[in-house]
Design a protein around this motif. Structure first.
Motif, PDB file in Angstrom:
ATOM      1  N   VAL A  60       0.818  -1.213   0.000  1.00 62.14           N
ATOM      2  CA  VAL A  60       0.000   0.000   0.000  1.00 62.14           C
ATOM      3  C   VAL A  60       0.848   1.257   0.000  1.00 62.14           C
ATOM      4  O   VAL A  60       0.337   2.358  -0.238  1.00 62.14           O
ATOM      5  CB  VAL A  60      -0.944   0.002   1.224  1.00 62.14           C
ATOM      6  N   THR A  61       2.148   1.140   0.270  1.00 61.33           N
ATOM      7  CA  THR A  61       2.996   2.328   0.332  1.00 61.33           C
ATOM      8  C   THR A  61       3.425   2.821  -1.043  1.00 61.33           C
ATOM      9  O   THR A  61       3.952   3.926  -1.174  1.00 61.33           O
ATOM     10  CB  THR A  61       4.255   2.032   1.166  1.00 61.33           C
ATOM     11  N   GLY A  62       3.201   2.010  -2.086  1.00 56.79           N
ATOM     12  CA  GLY A  62       3.610   2.434  -3.424  1.00 56.79           C
ATOM     13  C   GLY A  62       2.826   3.633  -3.933  1.00 56.79           C
ATOM     14  O   GLY A  62       3.400   4.553  -4.534  1.00 56.79           O
ATOM     15  N   LEU A  63       1.530   3.665  -3.674  1.00 58.26           N
ATOM     16  CA  LEU A  63       0.705   4.780  -4.158  1.00 58.26           C
ATOM     17  C   LEU A  63       1.040   6.103  -3.475  1.00 58.26           C
ATOM     18  O   LEU A  63       1.142   7.136  -4.155  1.00 58.26           O
ATOM     19  CB  LEU A  63      -0.771   4.435  -3.981  1.00 58.26           C
ATOM     20  N   PRO A  64       1.203   6.153  -2.151  1.00 58.09           N
ATOM     21  CA  PRO A  64       1.603   7.428  -1.548  1.00 58.09           C
ATOM     22  C   PRO A  64       2.947   7.933  -2.056  1.00 58.09           C
ATOM     23  O   PRO A  64       3.127   9.146  -2.244  1.00 58.09           O
ATOM     24  CB  PRO A  64       1.665   7.105  -0.045  1.00 58.09           C
ATOM     25  N   ILE A  65       3.879   7.024  -2.308  1.00 55.15           N
ATOM     26  CA  ILE A  65       5.175   7.454  -2.834  1.00 55.15           C
ATOM     27  C   ILE A  65       5.017   8.017  -4.240  1.00 55.15           C
ATOM     28  O   ILE A  65       5.620   9.031  -4.599  1.00 55.15           O
ATOM     29  CB  ILE A  65       6.173   6.278  -2.811  1.00 55.15           C
ATOM     30  N   LEU A  66       4.161   7.371  -5.052  1.00 49.65           N
ATOM     31  CA  LEU A  66       3.917   7.877  -6.399  1.00 49.65           C
ATOM     32  C   LEU A  66       3.262   9.259  -6.350  1.00 49.65           C
ATOM     33  O   LEU A  66       3.624  10.159  -7.120  1.00 49.65           O
ATOM     34  CB  LEU A  66       3.034   6.894  -7.169  1.00 49.65           C
ATOM     35  N   ALA A  67       2.290   9.427  -5.457  1.00 53.29           N
ATOM     36  CA  ALA A  67       1.646  10.737  -5.326  1.00 53.29           C
ATOM     37  C   ALA A  67       2.650  11.796  -4.892  1.00 53.29           C
ATOM     38  O   ALA A  67       2.659  12.928  -5.403  1.00 53.29           O
ATOM     39  CB  ALA A  67       0.500  10.646  -4.318  1.00 53.29           C
ATOM     40  N   GLY A  68       3.531  11.431  -3.937  1.00 57.55           N
ATOM     41  CA  GLY A  68       4.560  12.380  -3.507  1.00 57.55           C
ATOM     42  C   GLY A  68       5.513  12.723  -4.631  1.00 57.55           C
ATOM     43  O   GLY A  68       5.959  13.878  -4.755  1.00 57.55           O
ATOM     44  N   ILE A 114      -2.622  11.510  -8.999  1.00 52.20           N
ATOM     45  CA  ILE A 114      -2.464  10.377  -9.912  1.00 52.20           C
ATOM     46  C   ILE A 114      -3.485  10.463 -11.050  1.00 52.20           C
ATOM     47  O   ILE A 114      -3.196  10.083 -12.196  1.00 52.20           O
ATOM     48  CB  ILE A 114      -2.617   9.049  -9.136  1.00 52.20           C
ATOM     49  N   ALA A 115      -4.655  10.997 -10.748  1.00 53.56           N
ATOM     50  CA  ALA A 115      -5.702  11.112 -11.768  1.00 53.56           C
ATOM     51  C   ALA A 115      -5.619  12.411 -12.563  1.00 53.56           C
ATOM     52  O   ALA A 115      -6.460  12.642 -13.442  1.00 53.56           O
ATOM     53  CB  ALA A 115      -7.076  11.003 -11.103  1.00 53.56           C
ATOM     54  N   ASP A 116      -4.634  13.259 -12.272  1.00 49.49           N
ATOM     55  CA  ASP A 116      -4.490  14.541 -12.956  1.00 49.49           C
ATOM     56  C   ASP A 116      -3.519  14.393 -14.123  1.00 49.49           C
ATOM     57  O   ASP A 116      -2.353  14.023 -13.940  1.00 49.49           O
ATOM     58  CB  ASP A 116      -3.981  15.597 -11.970  1.00 49.49           C
ATOM     59  N   ALA A 117      -3.991  14.675 -15.340  1.00 49.40           N
ATOM     60  CA  ALA A 117      -3.138  14.509 -16.533  1.00 49.40           C
ATOM     61  C   ALA A 117      -1.948  15.458 -16.512  1.00 49.40           C
ATOM     62  O   ALA A 117      -0.842  15.082 -16.940  1.00 49.40           O
ATOM     63  CB  ALA A 117      -3.972  14.735 -17.794  1.00 49.40           C
ATOM     64  N   GLN A 118      -2.131  16.691 -16.001  1.00 49.19           N
ATOM     65  CA  GLN A 118      -1.036  17.650 -16.000  1.00 49.19           C
ATOM     66  C   GLN A 118       0.101  17.182 -15.089  1.00 49.19           C
ATOM     67  O   GLN A 118       1.276  17.472 -15.359  1.00 49.19           O
ATOM     68  CB  GLN A 118      -1.552  19.016 -15.545  1.00 49.19           C
ATOM     69  N   SER A 119      -0.205  16.448 -14.023  1.00 51.01           N
ATOM     70  CA  SER A 119       0.843  15.936 -13.139  1.00 51.01           C
ATOM     71  C   SER A 119       1.760  14.969 -13.883  1.00 51.01           C
ATOM     72  O   SER A 119       2.982  14.970 -13.683  1.00 51.01           O
ATOM     73  CB  SER A 119       0.215  15.243 -11.930  1.00 51.01           C
ATOM     74  N   TRP A 120       1.192  14.165 -14.754  1.00 50.42           N
ATOM     75  CA  TRP A 120       2.019  13.243 -15.544  1.00 50.42           C
ATOM     76  C   TRP A 120       2.828  13.986 -16.603  1.00 50.42           C
ATOM     77  O   TRP A 120       3.961  13.574 -16.927  1.00 50.42           O
ATOM     78  CB  TRP A 120       1.125  12.187 -16.186  1.00 50.42           C
ATOM     79  N   LEU A 121       2.290  15.074 -17.146  1.00 48.06           N
ATOM     80  CA  LEU A 121       3.088  15.895 -18.056  1.00 48.06           C
ATOM     81  C   LEU A 121       4.261  16.540 -17.318  1.00 48.06           C
ATOM     82  O   LEU A 121       5.362  16.653 -17.877  1.00 48.06           O
ATOM     83  CB  LEU A 121       2.204  16.969 -18.697  1.00 48.06           C
ATOM     84  N   ASP A 122       4.036  16.963 -16.072  1.00 49.32           N
ATOM     85  CA  ASP A 122       5.138  17.496 -15.266  1.00 49.32           C
ATOM     86  C   ASP A 122       6.206  16.434 -15.049  1.00 49.32           C
ATOM     87  O   ASP A 122       7.416  16.726 -15.119  1.00 49.32           O
ATOM     88  CB  ASP A 122       4.605  17.981 -13.906  1.00 49.32           C
ATOM     89  N   LEU A 123       5.767  15.210 -14.786  1.00 55.53           N
ATOM     90  CA  LEU A 123       6.718  14.119 -14.594  1.00 55.53           C
ATOM     91  C   LEU A 123       7.504  13.839 -15.867  1.00 55.53           C
ATOM     92  O   LEU A 123       8.734  13.650 -15.834  1.00 55.53           O
ATOM     93  CB  LEU A 123       5.967  12.862 -14.148  1.00 55.53           C
ATOM     94  N   ALA A 124       6.825  13.824 -17.012  1.00 65.02           N
ATOM     95  CA  ALA A 124       7.519  13.603 -18.286  1.00 65.02           C
ATOM     96  C   ALA A 124       8.534  14.708 -18.555  1.00 65.02           C
ATOM     97  O   ALA A 124       9.649  14.437 -19.036  1.00 65.02           O
ATOM     98  CB  ALA A 124       6.494  13.524 -19.419  1.00 65.02           C
ATOM     99  N   HIS A 125       8.185  15.943 -18.236  1.00 67.86           N
ATOM    100  CA  HIS A 125       9.128  17.040 -18.423  1.00 67.86           C
ATOM    101  C   HIS A 125      10.357  16.869 -17.537  1.00 67.86           C
ATOM    102  O   HIS A 125      11.488  17.142 -17.962  1.00 67.86           O
ATOM    103  CB  HIS A 125       8.442  18.368 -18.114  1.00 67.86           C
ATOM    104  N   GLY A 126      10.155  16.414 -16.305  1.00 68.33           N
ATOM    105  CA  GLY A 126      11.292  16.201 -15.415  1.00 68.33           C
ATOM    106  C   GLY A 126      12.250  15.147 -15.912  1.00 68.33           C
ATOM    107  O   GLY A 126      13.449  15.195 -15.607  1.00 68.33           O
TER     108      GLY A 126
END
Length: 436
Positions: A60-68, A114-126
């Motif tokens: 269960v700790t994988g999701l909080p780490i991903l959100a962080g 996790i459900a926000d598309a812009q957050s994944w775009l931020d991750l891709a940019h990083g």
């Protein structure tokens, strides 16, 4: 009415042009140099966070780490959004991230990024930015080193040891191995790097910022543009409805009443024609006068919709005619370029500008109790600026009506802005800017 023309000053070489180039060079260089450590830090943090969350996905700790990790990507993205405006010369744009509902549980809050598309775009940019930042950093360093080292080679050539068996670039090019050949060649290379330095560094900075704009603000800009277009559509519909209601009211109160009376006069004249010809002649004279007045009112209404002088001779002549018919003296200053074939704005913008001035002057005459009015219309690089000032009692506001609310809708429908400054006691200033 006093009419003057606003003349344009020929643009020459600006004294601060050199300072502007140097300032932009400093901004672009700082952006590129700082971009590499930021890209390296974001890459390490985000790769570590994603790898750790993937490794702990079975728990269960994988999701909080991903959100962080996504929140960390958002932080790095916000830093980049703060840096981009100086390079792109555009205002800062920040997306509207999805937020948790009030009172949501901890797990619901974890799933929000996790459900926000812009957050994944931020991750891709990083992740992707490291490759671009590394390449642009190397190019920028090489050009700075070439510009400084080459242009100052004459100052340290004596300190470089020269062995008899060494063959330098001057010898390979057939220039010999003399100090003059070495200094001349390296200085020429340094001058080349120095001249091209602003262009190369600018290109590197735009490459980095362009990647950031595509991933970090592109969706937000598209959404903002859609919102603006929707507002312009609503404003256009509202302005059109207001104009139609005003036209209907004017026709009902003016020409329609006169036409009703004209019909009654003609009917009375027809009845009087046999019994009292003299009275019939007098009634026909009154009907003729009503006809002239009706035509005059219809011409006035047509001028308010699309005056022929605006179409034929352009905005300066149309505004001069409009100011000349006003009840209050108007001092008019209009850019003469607006009447030329090359300087005339788009017909829709031209018609809106005429409507703005006509409505503003009407409000001045009806509500301001002013004794004088100043009207200035100038064309800037990409905008048409209209300023109407009167010495009346003030107190005008967009929400109070008097035609100003419909005027604001008309301006907003053309992607323009309308500002009203009218403190109690005056003066009142109406300022409109329209793109052209």
């Amino acid at each position: 009415m006093t009419t003057t023309t606003a003349t344009s000053v020929a643009a020459g070489a600006e004294p601060g042009a050199g300072r502007t180039v140097l300032r932009q060079l400093a901004i672009d260089s700082g952006y590129v140099f700082l971009g590499l450590p930021l890209a390296l830090a974001s890459f390490v943090v985000l790769v570590t966070g994603v790898a750790l969350s993937a490794g702990l996905a079975v728990t269960v700790t994988g999701l909080p780490i991903l959100a962080g990790t996504l929140y960390a990507a958002r932080g790095f993205a916000d830093i980049e959004r703060l840096r981009m405006p100086a390079v792109l010369r555009q205002p800062r744009v920040r997306p509207n991230y999805r937020t948790a509902e009030p009172g949501a549980s901890a797990w619901r809050r974890i799933f929000v990024p996790i459900a926000d598309a812009q957050s994944w775009l931020d991750l891709a940019h990083g992740w992707v930015r490291l490759v671009v930042a590394l390449g642009t950093f190397v190019i920028t360093v090489v050009w700075w080193a070439g510009a400084i080292g080459g242009s100052l080679y004459w100052a340290y050539d004596w300190a470089i040891p020269q062995s008899p068996g060494d063959e330098g670039l001057p010898e390979l090019l057939g220039l010999g191995d003399s100090a003059a050949a070495r200094i001349g060649l390296n200085t020429a290379l340094g001058v080349f790097f120095l001249i091209t330095l602003p262009l190369v560094v600018r290109g590197c900075a735009l490459m980095q910022a362009g990647l950031g704009r595509a991933l970090l603000t592109g969706v937000a800009e598209m959404r903002n543009r859609i919102t603006v277009l929707e507002e312009q559509k609503r404003a256009a519909v509202s302005a059109e409805a207001t104009a139609l209601r005003k036209l209907e009211r004017d026709i009902h109160d003016g020409p329609q009443q006169r036409l009703v009376r004209l019909a009654m006069d003609l009917s009375r004249a027809q009845q009087q024609l046999n019994s009292d010809p003299e009275a019939a002649r007098q009634t026909l004279g009154e009907a003729l006068a009503q006809t002239r007045d009706t035509l005059a009112e219809l011409r006035a209404l047509s001028r308010g919709i699309a005056p022929p002088i605006l179409v034929d001779r352009g905005l300066p002549s149309a505004l001069a005619a409009l100011a000349g018919r006003g009840l209050i003296p108007v001092e008019l200053a209009v850019d003469p370029r607006l009447g030329t074939a090359d300087g005339r704005p788009d017909p829709a913008i031209e018609s809106t500008a005429y409507f703005v001035v006509a409505e503003a002057l009407t409000n001045v005459a009806k509500h301001s109790r002013a004794t004088e009015c100043w009207l200035t219309v100038t064309r800037e690089e990409r905008s048409l600026r209209i300023v109407v000032i009167d010495d009346g009692e003030g107190g005008a506001h967009l929400s109070k009506g008097h035609g100003l609310a419909g005027l604001a809708d008309r301006v907003r429908a053309n992607d323009g802005t309308l500002t009203v400054l009218s403190p109690v006691g005056g003066p009142t200033e109406i300022r409109a800017e329209l793109p052209c």
